[in-house]
Scaffold this motif. Structure first.
Motif, short mmCIF file in Angstrom:
data_model
loop_
_atom_site.label_atom_id
_atom_site.label_comp_id
_atom_site.label_asym_id
_atom_site.label_seq_id
_atom_site.Cartn_x
_atom_site.Cartn_y
_atom_site.Cartn_z
N LYS A 194 0.90 -1.15 -0.03
CA LYS A 194 0.00 -0.03 0.15
C LYS A 194 0.76 1.27 -0.01
O LYS A 194 1.89 1.34 0.74
N PHE A 195 0.76 1.96 -0.74
CA PHE A 195 1.18 3.27 -0.88
C PHE A 195 0.71 4.38 0.25
O PHE A 195 -0.37 4.38 0.38
N SER A 196 1.62 5.11 0.66
CA SER A 196 1.32 6.30 1.67
C SER A 196 2.37 7.15 1.85
O SER A 196 3.46 6.67 1.94
N ASP A 197 1.97 8.47 1.98
CA ASP A 197 3.31 9.44 2.20
C ASP A 197 3.71 9.59 3.51
O ASP A 197 4.87 9.70 3.63
N ILE A 198 2.98 8.68 4.26
CA ILE A 198 3.53 8.77 5.88
C ILE A 198 4.28 7.24 5.98
O ILE A 198 5.30 7.21 6.46
N SER A 199 3.51 6.36 5.82
CA SER A 199 4.01 5.08 6.23
C SER A 199 3.57 3.83 5.04
O SER A 199 2.49 3.31 5.30
N PRO A 200 4.27 3.92 3.83
CA PRO A 200 3.78 2.90 2.89
C PRO A 200 4.04 1.46 3.46
O PRO A 200 5.08 1.34 4.19
N VAL A 201 3.42 0.47 3.06
CA VAL A 201 3.47 -0.87 3.21
C VAL A 201 4.62 -1.33 1.69
O VAL A 201 3.68 -1.47 0.90
N THR A 202 5.50 -1.71 2.03
CA THR A 202 6.49 -2.35 0.93
C THR A 202 6.09 -3.71 0.61
O THR A 202 5.83 -4.51 1.41
N ALA A 203 6.55 -4.10 -0.69
CA ALA A 203 6.46 -5.37 -1.03
C ALA A 203 7.31 -6.46 0.01
O ALA A 203 6.99 -7.45 0.40
N LEU B 10 2.49 2.60 -11.73
CA LEU B 10 3.86 2.40 -11.59
C LEU B 10 4.67 3.45 -10.74
O LEU B 10 5.70 2.90 -10.27
N PHE B 11 4.32 4.67 -10.62
CA PHE B 11 4.96 5.42 -9.47
C PHE B 11 4.91 4.58 -8.13
O PHE B 11 5.85 4.49 -7.47
N ARG B 12 3.57 4.18 -7.71
CA ARG B 12 3.61 3.26 -6.56
C ARG B 12 4.26 2.25 -6.70
O ARG B 12 5.10 1.59 -5.64
N TRP B 13 4.55 1.46 -7.82
CA TRP B 13 5.15 0.27 -8.02
C TRP B 13 6.51 0.57 -7.47
O TRP B 13 7.06 -0.38 -6.69
N VAL B 14 7.26 1.53 -7.92
CA VAL B 14 8.77 1.94 -7.60
C VAL B 14 8.75 2.24 -6.15
O VAL B 14 9.54 1.91 -5.48
N ALA B 15 7.87 3.12 -5.77
CA ALA B 15 7.85 3.55 -4.34
C ALA B 15 7.66 2.46 -3.17
O ALA B 15 8.16 2.78 -2.29
N CYS B 16 6.96 1.51 -3.45
CA CYS B 16 6.62 0.40 -2.82
C CYS B 16 7.67 -0.73 -2.69
O CYS B 16 7.35 -1.67 -2.25
N GLU B 17 8.71 -0.74 -3.76
CA GLU B 17 9.71 -1.41 -3.91
C GLU B 17 9.25 -2.84 -4.47
O GLU B 17 9.63 -3.78 -4.18
N MET B 18 8.41 -2.82 -5.38
CA MET B 18 7.83 -3.94 -6.13
C MET B 18 8.63 -4.12 -7.09
O MET B 18 9.54 -3.45 -7.92
N ASN B 19 9.08 -5.52 -7.17
CA ASN B 19 9.93 -6.22 -8.31
C ASN B 19 9.57 -5.74 -9.59
O ASN B 19 8.26 -6.24 -9.92
N LEU B 20 10.61 -5.31 -10.50
CA LEU B 20 10.04 -5.09 -11.76
C LEU B 20 9.76 -6.25 -12.50
O LEU B 20 9.05 -6.38 -13.73
N VAL B 21 10.37 -7.21 -12.34
CA VAL B 21 10.36 -8.55 -12.77
C VAL B 21 8.66 -8.97 -12.87
O VAL B 21 8.01 -9.52 -13.47
#
Length: 219
Positions: free
Chosen positions: A77-86, A167-178
């Protein structure tokens, strides 16, 4: 959480009354708790009916955060305060498949009923499909339904409209591009078209990766 419902009625003289605020946080809390009820039928019913809260209350972002915290599953989940990363989701280990399914169905209903949280819900469904292959068929079906209800010819037409924020959120939340390439069919690209899909995404991805300073993902 306090939720205010405003009385839109009229007095006998035809004038609107003063705004009367009712705080119904206990009832809302009980409803949200039912999103992770042991009975799948209860969860599914609430997943469909939760939109009533968004039709009643104006604070959609705050309400959305409460829904996410009550959904019973850890999701990217993307969040300016505390995102939940992959990384955090993967570290949590295997999660209940029925609960994840309920979460995805809930998010799909919110996509259609709230512009404020639409993109975030779309991203969360996409991320869940990328992380858990068993959820991809459901995610595809949900996006098919969403695109029809919003008047798009196909899910690929709809998702292309929100590709940049996804895609912005994909990168921000450290989702693997593969993993993004692994769900390219969700975006309307066949399994034999990874090059075309990557080229389509590059105009959004490259600036985000540069801003994050992650050169490894650009190779």
């Amino acid at each position: 959480m306090s939720i205010a419902i405003r009385d839109g009625g009229q007095n006998a003289d035809g004038k609107p009354p003063g705004r009367e605020v009712f705080f119904i946080e206990d009832m809302i809390g009980c409803l949200l708790d039912m999103l992770h009820d042991a009975d799948y039928r209860v969860r599914l019913y609430l997943a469909r009916q939760i939109v009533v809260l968004f039709q009643t209350w104006e604070g959609h972002n705050e309400l959305f955060n409460d829904v996410c915290s009550s959904i019973g599953a850890k999701m990217v989940k993307f969040s300016d305060i505390s995102p939940v990363t992959a990384r955090e989701v993967l570290a949590a280990g295997p999660q209940s498949v029925p609960v994840i399914e309920t979460a995805l169905i809930t998010l799909a209903h919110l996509v259609v009923h709230s512009e404020d949280v639409e993109v975030e819900c779309v991203f969360m469904i996409s991320a869940a499909a990328a992380i858990e292959p068993s959820q991809r068929e459901l995610a595809f079906a949900l996006f098919d339904s969403i695109s029809r209800r919003l008047g798009y010819a196909s899910r690929s037409k709809y998702l292309d409209q929100v590709m940049g924020p996804i895609l912005f959120r994909w990168v921000a939340c450290e989702m693997n591009l593969v993993s993004l390439v692994e769900v390219q069919e969700m975006f309307g690209y066949g399994s034999a078209e990874p090059k075309n899909f990557v080229e389509h995404c590059n105009s959004w991805l490259l600036p985000f990766l540069i801003l994050r300073g992650d050169g490894a993902d650009m190779d």
